[in-house]
Design an enzyme around this catalytic site. Structure first.
Site, short mmCIF file in Angstrom:
data_model
loop_
_atom_site.label_atom_id
_atom_site.label_comp_id
_atom_site.label_asym_id
_atom_site.label_seq_id
_atom_site.Cartn_x
_atom_site.Cartn_y
_atom_site.Cartn_z
N LYS A 1 0.26 3.95 2.67
CA LYS A 1 0.85 3.70 3.99
C LYS A 1 2.31 4.13 3.99
O LYS A 1 2.79 4.73 4.95
CB LYS A 1 0.82 2.20 4.32
CG LYS A 1 -0.48 1.69 4.85
CD LYS A 1 -0.28 0.26 5.38
CE LYS A 1 -1.57 -0.32 5.90
NZ LYS A 1 -1.39 -1.66 6.48
N PHE B 1 -7.14 6.22 1.46
CA PHE B 1 -7.43 4.86 1.01
C PHE B 1 -8.40 4.21 2.01
O PHE B 1 -8.69 4.76 3.07
CB PHE B 1 -6.15 4.03 0.88
CG PHE B 1 -5.46 3.75 2.19
CD1 PHE B 1 -4.63 4.69 2.78
CD2 PHE B 1 -5.65 2.54 2.86
CE1 PHE B 1 -4.00 4.45 3.99
CE2 PHE B 1 -5.02 2.28 4.08
CZ PHE B 1 -4.19 3.25 4.65
N GLY B 2 -8.84 3.02 1.65
CA GLY B 2 -9.65 2.20 2.56
C GLY B 2 -10.85 2.95 3.11
O GLY B 2 -11.61 3.59 2.36
N ASN C 1 0.84 -1.19 0.00
CA ASN C 1 0.00 0.00 0.00
C ASN C 1 0.88 1.25 0.00
O ASN C 1 1.47 1.61 1.02
CB ASN C 1 -0.89 -0.06 1.26
CG ASN C 1 -1.85 1.09 1.35
OD1 ASN C 1 -1.62 2.15 0.79
ND2 ASN C 1 -2.92 0.88 2.09
N HIS D 1 -3.84 6.79 13.65
CA HIS D 1 -3.38 5.61 14.37
C HIS D 1 -1.97 5.21 13.91
O HIS D 1 -1.11 4.86 14.70
CB HIS D 1 -4.37 4.47 14.12
CG HIS D 1 -4.71 4.25 12.66
ND1 HIS D 1 -5.13 5.27 11.84
CD2 HIS D 1 -4.65 3.15 11.87
CE1 HIS D 1 -5.34 4.80 10.62
NE2 HIS D 1 -5.04 3.51 10.61
N ARG D 2 -1.75 5.33 12.62
CA ARG D 2 -0.44 4.96 12.03
C ARG D 2 0.65 5.89 12.57
O ARG D 2 1.72 5.45 13.00
CB ARG D 2 -0.55 5.07 10.51
CG ARG D 2 0.70 4.69 9.73
CD ARG D 2 0.35 4.31 8.31
NE ARG D 2 -0.58 3.19 8.31
CZ ARG D 2 -1.88 3.31 7.99
NH1 ARG D 2 -2.40 4.44 7.59
NH2 ARG D 2 -2.66 2.25 8.07
N GLU E 1 -0.71 -12.75 5.52
CA GLU E 1 -1.68 -12.45 6.58
C GLU E 1 -2.36 -13.69 7.10
O GLU E 1 -3.14 -14.31 6.39
CB GLU E 1 -2.73 -11.46 6.07
CG GLU E 1 -2.36 -10.04 6.41
CD GLU E 1 -3.50 -9.06 6.30
OE1 GLU E 1 -4.60 -9.33 6.79
OE2 GLU E 1 -3.26 -8.00 5.71
N ASP F 1 -0.07 -3.88 10.66
CA ASP F 1 -1.42 -4.38 10.41
C ASP F 1 -2.38 -3.41 11.10
O ASP F 1 -2.17 -3.04 12.25
CB ASP F 1 -1.61 -5.80 10.93
CG ASP F 1 -2.80 -6.43 10.25
OD1 ASP F 1 -2.75 -6.59 9.01
OD2 ASP F 1 -3.80 -6.73 10.91
N ASP G 1 -10.96 5.62 4.82
CA ASP G 1 -10.73 7.05 5.07
C ASP G 1 -11.96 7.92 4.82
O ASP G 1 -12.22 8.86 5.59
CB ASP G 1 -9.56 7.58 4.20
CG ASP G 1 -8.20 7.29 4.81
OD1 ASP G 1 -8.14 6.89 5.98
OD2 ASP G 1 -7.19 7.46 4.10
P1 IMP Z 1 -3.96 -3.77 6.40
O1 IMP Z 1 -4.26 -5.23 6.42
O2 IMP Z 1 -3.15 -3.33 7.56
O3 IMP Z 1 -3.38 -3.28 5.12
O4 IMP Z 1 -5.29 -2.92 6.56
C1 IMP Z 1 -6.54 -3.51 6.64
C2 IMP Z 1 -7.61 -2.62 6.09
O5 IMP Z 1 -7.93 -1.64 7.06
C3 IMP Z 1 -7.24 -1.85 4.83
O6 IMP Z 1 -7.57 -2.56 3.69
C4 IMP Z 1 -8.11 -0.63 4.95
O7 IMP Z 1 -9.36 -0.90 4.39
C5 IMP Z 1 -8.24 -0.44 6.43
N1 IMP Z 1 -7.29 0.58 6.90
C6 IMP Z 1 -6.15 0.40 7.60
N2 IMP Z 1 -5.56 1.59 7.84
C7 IMP Z 1 -6.35 2.51 7.27
C8 IMP Z 1 -6.25 3.92 7.17
O8 IMP Z 1 -5.31 4.59 7.62
N3 IMP Z 1 -7.26 4.50 6.52
C9 IMP Z 1 -8.32 3.83 5.99
N4 IMP Z 1 -8.45 2.53 6.05
C10 IMP Z 1 -7.46 1.87 6.69
#
Ligand code: IMP
Length: 185
Positions: A11, A140-141, A8, A168-169, A35, A64, A143
């Site tokens: 990220k 993304f995701g 990603n 959170h990140r 995963e 994660d 957001d």
């Molecule tokens: P991952 O497995 O850590 O990549 O994240 C799992 C899922 O959580 C991602 O596909 C996103 O849909 C969501 N996600 C994680 N972090 C974020 C963020 O900072 N913004 C939005 N969605 C997030």
């Protein structure tokens, strides 16, 4: 040299800006982390870090993350990626359509490892609310449906540096950076 393992790019961009403030340079290793299915972000993140360390002779960071919705008992949590790919933001809004309690939090676990040493993890959490309809096109995701406490914008309405003031990140990365600077000669 520190490598962030992620497929990603968002990220990676967020992490680069945070670590830059600490004078730490981050490289990108754009591979998909392995995963496992588990209910705990730390277990997933540390397992992925262990697998990567067996393959790469490098200092690595694996993350994660997930969205935890209070009224859904923490769903989708560690299953956020699958839920995002299958029903997306609309699916979450649909689940919450008659719900007035919309408290949620994003959590991230960042695991750091280097060859022949243990793995150590850092948690970051941001509390907020799920909005009623999709807002913004950045990020993304999930957001576009999450407003962190202290803001009136969704993460998708923010620039990367604005998101980094709340996310959170950022919180997990700051904890890591402070530890790393103290523990690295
Ligand atoms: P991952 O497995 O850590 O990549 O994240 C799992 C899922 O959580 C991602 O596909 C996103 O849909 C969501 N996600 C994680 N972090 C974020 C963020 O900072 N913004 C939005 N969605 C997030």
């Amino acid at each position: 040299m520190l490598y962030l393992i992620t497929s990603n790019l968002n990220k990676f961009k967020e992490a680069t800006l945070v670590l830059d403030e600490f004078g730490l340079t981050l490289q990108h290793l754009p591979i998909k982390k392995m995963e496992i299915q588990a209910d705990d972000l730390q277990e997933i993140s540390e397992h992925a870090a262990k697998v990567i360390l067996e393959q790469y002779d490098k200092e690595i960071l694996v993350e994660d993350a997930g969205l935890f919705i209070d009224t859904l008992n923490g769903f989708p949590g560690p299953y956020s990626s699958y839920v995002y790919r299958t029903v997306g933001c609309e699916g979450i809004l649909d689940l919450l359509k008659d719900e007035t309690k919309r408290i949620a939090s994003f959590k991230a676990v960042l695991s750091y490892g280097r060859p022949e040493k243990g793995i150590i993890s850092f948690l970051g959490e941001t509390k907020g609310q799920i909005v009623k309809s999709i807002r913004g096109s950045g990020g993304f995701g999930f957001d576009p449906i999450f407003i962190p406490n202290g803001s009136d914008k969704t993460f998708a309405e923010m620039s990367i540096s604005q998101k980094n003031q709340f996310s959170h990140r950022m919180r997990a990365l700051k904890r890591f950076a402070e530890w790393y600077i103290q523990h690295t000669p």
